[in-house]
Design a protein around this motif. Sequence first.
Motif, PDB file in Angstrom:
ATOM      1  N   ILE A  61     -15.922  59.640 -18.000  1.00 46.99           N
ATOM      2  CA  ILE A  61     -16.740  58.480 -17.083  1.00 46.99           C
ATOM      3  C   ILE A  61     -15.937  57.077 -17.453  1.00 46.99           C
ATOM      4  O   ILE A  61     -14.927  56.082 -16.533  1.00 46.99           O
ATOM      5  CB  ILE A  61     -18.088  58.361 -17.367  1.00 46.99           C
ATOM      6  N   THR A  64     -12.195  57.112 -15.933  1.00 48.48           N
ATOM      7  CA  THR A  64     -11.567  57.350 -14.703  1.00 48.48           C
ATOM      8  C   THR A  64     -12.303  55.870 -14.675  1.00 48.48           C
ATOM      9  O   THR A  64     -10.797  55.369 -13.450  1.00 48.48           O
ATOM     10  CB  THR A  64     -12.706  58.800 -14.526  1.00 48.48           C
ATOM     11  N   HIS A  65     -12.759  55.423 -15.258  1.00 51.19           N
ATOM     12  CA  HIS A  65     -13.023  54.106 -14.628  1.00 51.19           C
ATOM     13  C   HIS A  65     -11.864  53.191 -14.894  1.00 51.19           C
ATOM     14  O   HIS A  65     -11.336  52.092 -14.273  1.00 51.19           O
ATOM     15  CB  HIS A  65     -14.204  53.461 -15.709  1.00 51.19           C
ATOM     16  N   LEU A  68      -9.130  53.571 -12.721  1.00 52.05           N
ATOM     17  CA  LEU A  68      -8.851  52.891 -11.384  1.00 52.05           C
ATOM     18  C   LEU A  68      -9.300  51.790 -10.894  1.00 52.05           C
ATOM     19  O   LEU A  68      -7.987  51.379 -10.348  1.00 52.05           O
ATOM     20  CB  LEU A  68     -10.743  53.296 -10.653  1.00 52.05           C
ATOM     21  N   LEU A  69      -9.750  50.722 -12.491  1.00 53.17           N
ATOM     22  CA  LEU A  69      -9.281  49.401 -12.239  1.00 53.17           C
ATOM     23  C   LEU A  69      -7.666  49.172 -12.686  1.00 53.17           C
ATOM     24  O   LEU A  69      -7.163  48.456 -12.542  1.00 53.17           O
ATOM     25  CB  LEU A  69     -10.311  49.137 -13.537  1.00 53.17           C
ATOM     26  N   ARG A  96     -15.068  49.296  -6.144  1.00 51.21           N
ATOM     27  CA  ARG A  96     -16.513  49.626  -6.205  1.00 51.21           C
ATOM     28  C   ARG A  96     -17.294  50.242  -5.892  1.00 51.21           C
ATOM     29  O   ARG A  96     -17.444  51.678  -5.446  1.00 51.21           O
ATOM     30  CB  ARG A  96     -17.333  48.669  -7.437  1.00 51.21           C
ATOM     31  N   TRP A  99     -15.819  53.362  -4.369  1.00 50.20           N
ATOM     32  CA  TRP A  99     -15.562  54.865  -5.040  1.00 50.20           C
ATOM     33  C   TRP A  99     -17.043  55.336  -5.224  1.00 50.20           C
ATOM     34  O   TRP A  99     -17.164  56.739  -5.544  1.00 50.20           O
ATOM     35  CB  TRP A  99     -15.018  53.863  -6.825  1.00 50.20           C
ATOM     36  N   ASN A 100     -18.114  54.286  -5.194  1.00 49.58           N
ATOM     37  CA  ASN A 100     -19.247  55.142  -5.255  1.00 49.58           C
ATOM     38  C   ASN A 100     -19.571  55.645  -4.030  1.00 49.58           C
ATOM     39  O   ASN A 100     -20.399  56.910  -4.354  1.00 49.58           O
ATOM     40  CB  ASN A 100     -20.287  53.397  -5.258  1.00 49.58           C
ATOM     41  N   LYS A 113     -20.394  56.720 -11.550  1.00 50.28           N
ATOM     42  CA  LYS A 113     -20.352  55.394 -10.297  1.00 50.28           C
ATOM     43  C   LYS A 113     -20.039  54.862 -11.013  1.00 50.28           C
ATOM     44  O   LYS A 113     -21.102  54.625 -12.293  1.00 50.28           O
ATOM     45  CB  LYS A 113     -22.031  55.305  -9.037  1.00 50.28           C
ATOM     46  N   PHE A 114     -19.296  53.144 -10.846  1.00 54.50           N
ATOM     47  CA  PHE A 114     -19.677  51.821 -10.820  1.00 54.50           C
ATOM     48  C   PHE A 114     -21.162  51.280 -10.849  1.00 54.50           C
ATOM     49  O   PHE A 114     -21.087  51.135  -9.551  1.00 54.50           O
ATOM     50  CB  PHE A 114     -18.373  51.323 -11.353  1.00 54.50           C
ATOM     51  N   GLN A 115     -21.080  50.658 -11.831  1.00 56.73           N
ATOM     52  CA  GLN A 115     -22.650  50.569 -11.688  1.00 56.73           C
ATOM     53  C   GLN A 115     -22.663  48.408 -11.184  1.00 56.73           C
ATOM     54  O   GLN A 115     -21.545  48.000 -11.605  1.00 56.73           O
ATOM     55  CB  GLN A 115     -23.272  50.230 -12.728  1.00 56.73           C
TER      56      GLN A 115
END
Length: 124
Positions: A61, A64-65, A68-69, A96, A99-100, A113-115
């Motif tokens: 996770i 992956t985040h 993305l950034l 975000r 992506w979500n 998911k990004f919170q």
Amino acid sequence: MASTQPPPYIAMSRGRVIDLTMPNYYRDMLTSIAQEILRELSELEKIDLTRLDQEDFQEVIGITHIRLLNELYFCLGQLKARDLEVDVKRAIEDLRDIWNSFIDQTQRPSELKFQVEPGETRKQ
């Protein structure tokens, strides 16, 4: 965003080219970033993420985040070099949300998911 026209394309850090010639180039850029990271994630999923222990899954996770950034910043840097300023906070929020939405559509674990931060609203 500034009124300057975007370049016809930009490249992601691993060489994939994103076409920016369409009128909705900003959304196309963010969607392309999300799709590319989903392709990378699908390679990891070949090892069956459900078999990972919680610590290893959290690492997937996090990576992956970060990917993305990193891709977002890489692309925004290319736009900035062409005098096209994009609000970074807004771009992060928009990426975000895209992506979500992809995570929901592909029925992947919601932990990917990004919170949404308290007080923020999700945009579509």
